[in-house]
Design a protein around this motif. Structure first.
Motif, PDB file in Angstrom:
ATOM      1  N   GLY A  12     -60.615 -84.671   9.509  1.00 54.54           N
ATOM      2  CA  GLY A  12     -61.246 -83.742  10.431  1.00 54.54           C
ATOM      3  C   GLY A  12     -61.877 -84.342  11.670  1.00 54.54           C
ATOM      4  N   PHE A  13     -62.112 -85.651  11.702  1.00 53.84           N
ATOM      5  CA  PHE A  13     -62.754 -86.254  12.864  1.00 53.84           C
ATOM      6  C   PHE A  13     -61.856 -86.199  14.101  1.00 53.84           C
ATOM      7  CE2 PHE A  13     -64.913 -88.332   9.272  1.00 53.84           C
ATOM      8  CZ  PHE A  13     -66.224 -87.989   9.575  1.00 53.84           C
ATOM      9  N   THR A  14     -60.586 -86.525  13.958  1.00 57.16           N
ATOM     10  CA  THR A  14     -59.667 -86.502  15.096  1.00 57.16           C
ATOM     11  C   THR A  14     -59.466 -85.067  15.581  1.00 57.16           C
ATOM     12  OG1 THR A  14     -58.567 -88.449  14.169  1.00 57.16           O
ATOM     13  CG2 THR A  14     -57.418 -87.290  15.946  1.00 57.16           C
ATOM     14  N   LYS A  15     -59.367 -84.134  14.660  1.00 61.17           N
ATOM     15  CA  LYS A  15     -59.243 -82.722  15.035  1.00 61.17           C
ATOM     16  C   LYS A  15     -60.466 -82.283  15.846  1.00 61.17           C
ATOM     17  CE  LYS A  15     -58.634 -78.083  13.113  1.00 61.17           C
ATOM     18  NZ  LYS A  15     -58.445 -77.302  11.878  1.00 61.17           N
ATOM     19  N   ARG A  16     -61.644 -82.690  15.408  1.00 66.75           N
ATOM     20  CA  ARG A  16     -62.875 -82.335  16.129  1.00 66.75           C
ATOM     21  C   ARG A  16     -62.828 -82.854  17.570  1.00 66.75           C
ATOM     22  NH1 ARG A  16     -67.844 -84.676  13.351  1.00 66.75           N
ATOM     23  NH2 ARG A  16     -67.383 -83.044  11.853  1.00 66.75           N
ATOM     24  N   TYR A  17     -62.458 -84.132  17.736  1.00 66.31           N
ATOM     25  CA  TYR A  17     -62.370 -84.699  19.093  1.00 66.31           C
ATOM     26  C   TYR A  17     -61.306 -83.975  19.921  1.00 66.31           C
ATOM     27  CZ  TYR A  17     -65.657 -88.554  18.573  1.00 66.31           C
ATOM     28  OH  TYR A  17     -66.804 -89.310  18.427  1.00 66.31           O
ATOM     29  N   ALA A  18     -60.165 -83.685  19.308  1.00 63.10           N
ATOM     30  CA  ALA A  18     -59.099 -82.973  20.026  1.00 63.10           C
ATOM     31  C   ALA A  18     -59.601 -81.612  20.502  1.00 63.10           C
ATOM     32  CB  ALA A  18     -57.874 -82.820  19.130  1.00 63.10           C
ATOM     33  N   GLN A  19     -60.313 -80.917  19.657  1.00 65.23           N
ATOM     34  CA  GLN A  19     -60.842 -79.605  20.031  1.00 65.23           C
ATOM     35  C   GLN A  19     -61.893 -79.725  21.135  1.00 65.23           C
ATOM     36  OE1 GLN A  19     -61.943 -78.291  16.056  1.00 65.23           O
ATOM     37  NE2 GLN A  19     -60.098 -77.039  15.891  1.00 65.23           N
ATOM     38  N   TRP A  20     -62.749 -80.722  21.058  1.00 64.61           N
ATOM     39  CA  TRP A  20     -63.749 -80.936  22.107  1.00 64.61           C
ATOM     40  C   TRP A  20     -63.076 -81.190  23.464  1.00 64.61           C
ATOM     41  CZ3 TRP A  20     -67.286 -84.833  19.061  1.00 64.61           C
ATOM     42  CH2 TRP A  20     -68.153 -84.132  18.224  1.00 64.61           C
ATOM     43  N   ILE A  21     -62.046 -82.041  23.451  1.00 68.28           N
ATOM     44  CA  ILE A  21     -61.323 -82.357  24.687  1.00 68.28           C
ATOM     45  C   ILE A  21     -60.634 -81.099  25.223  1.00 68.28           C
ATOM     46  CG2 ILE A  21     -59.411 -83.683  25.682  1.00 68.28           C
ATOM     47  CD1 ILE A  21     -60.137 -85.878  23.506  1.00 68.28           C
ATOM     48  N   ALA A  22     -59.979 -80.359  24.329  1.00 72.23           N
ATOM     49  CA  ALA A  22     -59.282 -79.139  24.740  1.00 72.23           C
ATOM     50  C   ALA A  22     -60.258 -78.108  25.323  1.00 72.23           C
ATOM     51  CB  ALA A  22     -58.516 -78.553  23.558  1.00 72.23           C
ATOM     52  N   GLU A  23     -61.403 -77.952  24.698  1.00 68.81           N
ATOM     53  CA  GLU A  23     -62.409 -77.008  25.207  1.00 68.81           C
ATOM     54  C   GLU A  23     -62.909 -77.435  26.586  1.00 68.81           C
ATOM     55  OE1 GLU A  23     -65.482 -76.896  22.200  1.00 68.81           O
ATOM     56  OE2 GLU A  23     -64.119 -75.986  20.741  1.00 68.81           O
ATOM     57  N   ALA A  24     -63.173 -78.710  26.749  1.00 72.56           N
ATOM     58  CA  ALA A  24     -63.712 -79.222  28.015  1.00 72.56           C
ATOM     59  C   ALA A  24     -62.710 -79.140  29.161  1.00 72.56           C
ATOM     60  CB  ALA A  24     -64.183 -80.666  27.836  1.00 72.56           C
ATOM     61  N   THR A  25     -61.427 -79.125  28.838  1.00 74.78           N
ATOM     62  CA  THR A  25     -60.386 -79.154  29.873  1.00 74.78           C
ATOM     63  C   THR A  25     -59.549 -77.874  29.928  1.00 74.78           C
ATOM     64  OG1 THR A  25     -58.819 -80.202  28.350  1.00 74.78           O
ATOM     65  CG2 THR A  25     -60.179 -81.666  29.711  1.00 74.78           C
ATOM     66  N   GLU A  26     -59.882 -76.930  29.065  1.00 73.63           N
ATOM     67  CA  GLU A  26     -59.106 -75.689  28.936  1.00 73.63           C
ATOM     68  C   GLU A  26     -57.638 -75.992  28.633  1.00 73.63           C
ATOM     69  OE1 GLU A  26     -59.868 -73.202  32.353  1.00 73.63           O
ATOM     70  OE2 GLU A  26     -62.008 -73.072  31.871  1.00 73.63           O
ATOM     71  N   ALA A  27     -57.439 -77.002  27.807  1.00 79.18           N
ATOM     72  CA  ALA A  27     -56.089 -77.429  27.424  1.00 79.18           C
ATOM     73  C   ALA A  27     -55.633 -76.697  26.162  1.00 79.18           C
ATOM     74  CB  ALA A  27     -56.080 -78.940  27.164  1.00 79.18           C
ATOM     75  N   ASP A  28     -54.329 -76.704  25.952  1.00 79.78           N
ATOM     76  CA  ASP A  28     -53.791 -76.253  24.674  1.00 79.78           C
ATOM     77  C   ASP A  28     -54.083 -77.354  23.663  1.00 79.78           C
ATOM     78  OD1 ASP A  28     -52.760 -73.964  25.868  1.00 79.78           O
ATOM     79  OD2 ASP A  28     -50.785 -74.850  26.202  1.00 79.78           O
ATOM     80  N   CYS A  29     -54.299 -76.981  22.420  1.00 78.31           N
ATOM     81  CA  CYS A  29     -54.605 -77.947  21.365  1.00 78.31           C
ATOM     82  C   CYS A  29     -53.660 -77.682  20.201  1.00 78.31           C
ATOM     83  CB  CYS A  29     -56.069 -77.798  20.926  1.00 78.31           C
ATOM     84  SG  CYS A  29     -56.649 -79.101  19.829  1.00 78.31           S
ATOM     85  N   LEU A  30     -52.841 -78.683  19.876  1.00 73.78           N
ATOM     86  CA  LEU A  30     -51.819 -78.516  18.844  1.00 73.78           C
ATOM     87  C   LEU A  30     -51.884 -79.620  17.795  1.00 73.78           C
ATOM     88  CD1 LEU A  30     -48.754 -77.902  21.212  1.00 73.78           C
ATOM     89  CD2 LEU A  30     -50.137 -76.143  20.081  1.00 73.78           C
ATOM     90  N   GLU A  31     -51.735 -79.234  16.553  1.00 74.43           N
ATOM     91  CA  GLU A  31     -51.578 -80.216  15.480  1.00 74.43           C
ATOM     92  C   GLU A  31     -50.188 -80.821  15.674  1.00 74.43           C
ATOM     93  OE1 GLU A  31     -51.195 -82.374  12.015  1.00 74.43           O
ATOM     94  OE2 GLU A  31     -49.873 -80.661  12.327  1.00 74.43           O
ATOM     95  N   LEU A  32     -50.015 -82.079  15.328  1.00 72.35           N
ATOM     96  CA  LEU A  32     -48.770 -82.800  15.591  1.00 72.35           C
ATOM     97  C   LEU A  32     -47.537 -82.067  15.062  1.00 72.35           C
ATOM     98  CD1 LEU A  32     -47.222 -85.234  16.662  1.00 72.35           C
ATOM     99  CD2 LEU A  32     -47.776 -86.418  14.525  1.00 72.35           C
ATOM    100  N   SER A  33     -47.580 -81.544  13.859  1.00 69.11           N
ATOM    101  CA  SER A  33     -46.404 -80.867  13.294  1.00 69.11           C
ATOM    102  C   SER A  33     -45.984 -79.673  14.153  1.00 69.11           C
ATOM    103  CB  SER A  33     -46.677 -80.421  11.857  1.00 69.11           C
ATOM    104  OG  SER A  33     -47.768 -79.520  11.814  1.00 69.11           O
ATOM    105  N   GLU A  34     -46.947 -78.987  14.751  1.00 72.57           N
ATOM    106  CA  GLU A  34     -46.651 -77.871  15.650  1.00 72.57           C
ATOM    107  C   GLU A  34     -46.105 -78.384  16.988  1.00 72.57           C
ATOM    108  OE1 GLU A  34     -49.065 -74.127  17.687  1.00 72.57           O
ATOM    109  OE2 GLU A  34     -50.086 -75.365  16.200  1.00 72.57           O
TER     110      GLU A  34
END
Length: 173
Positions: A12-34
């Motif tokens: 969950g730590f990497t997911k948390r950072y990915a979500q923080w980055i996506a929120e801050a940049t209004e980016a799409d956030c995808l799990e690798l398999s997706e």
């Protein structure tokens, strides 16, 4: 800049950072398999996050296999690990994960996460138990090794939103 943040997370730590980055940049956030099922053609920036495992970055090979195809995009990779940000081994380890030619094309960052033994896979838990046991049995341990034993013997969380700031700055350049 149209951005996507792609991550691989075990606890969950990497997911948390990915979500923080996506929120801050209004980016799409995808799990690798997706992300593997989607075209990245529409994105101007691709950010990949994986967790540290024995000096490697999990699932980085997928990202690296696309570097040349994404030559026209801003490429960022981040690694989330259990060590503090000021660990002198981080920078050489990050570089070790890339060939020199790849490293020149990708901006690479480290974000401290932690350990969550409750969410770890059985093989990862076993690997950590063996590592801790080996470290504890070592004679003449350094101060750093003693500190590491204390730190990784139980779950902890040192993640913080402030560690995404260098990634956000890089994206703005």
């Amino acid at each position: 800049m149209k951005t996507v943040v792609i991550y691989n997370s075990q606890t969950g730590f990497t997911k948390r950072y990915a979500q923080w980055i996506a929120e801050a940049t209004e980016a799409d956030c995808l799990e690798l398999s997706e992300a593997k099922k989607k075209s990245m053609a529409a994105y101007e920036a691709i950010i990949f996050g994986g967790w540290a495992c024995a000096g490697g970055i999990s699932k980085l090979s997928w990202f690296k296999s696309n570097i040349d195809k994404w030559a026209d995009k801003k490429l960022i990779a981040f690694c989330v690990g259990g060590g503090p940000i000021d660990n002198p081994e981080i920078e050489p380890t990050l570089k070790w994960n890339f060939k020199e030619s790849e490293f020149k094309k990708v901006n690479v960052f480290y974000c401290p996460g932690g350990f969550n033994y409750e969410k770890m896979s059985v093989p990862s838990k076993l690997m950590m138990k063996i590592f801790i046991k080996t470290l504890k049995s070592k004679k003449n341990k350094t101060e750093e090794e003693e500190e590491m034993i204390k730190m990784i013997s139980s779950s902890y969380d040192i993640s913080d939103k402030k560690y995404i700031e260098p990634i956000l700055e890089c994206l703005k350049k």
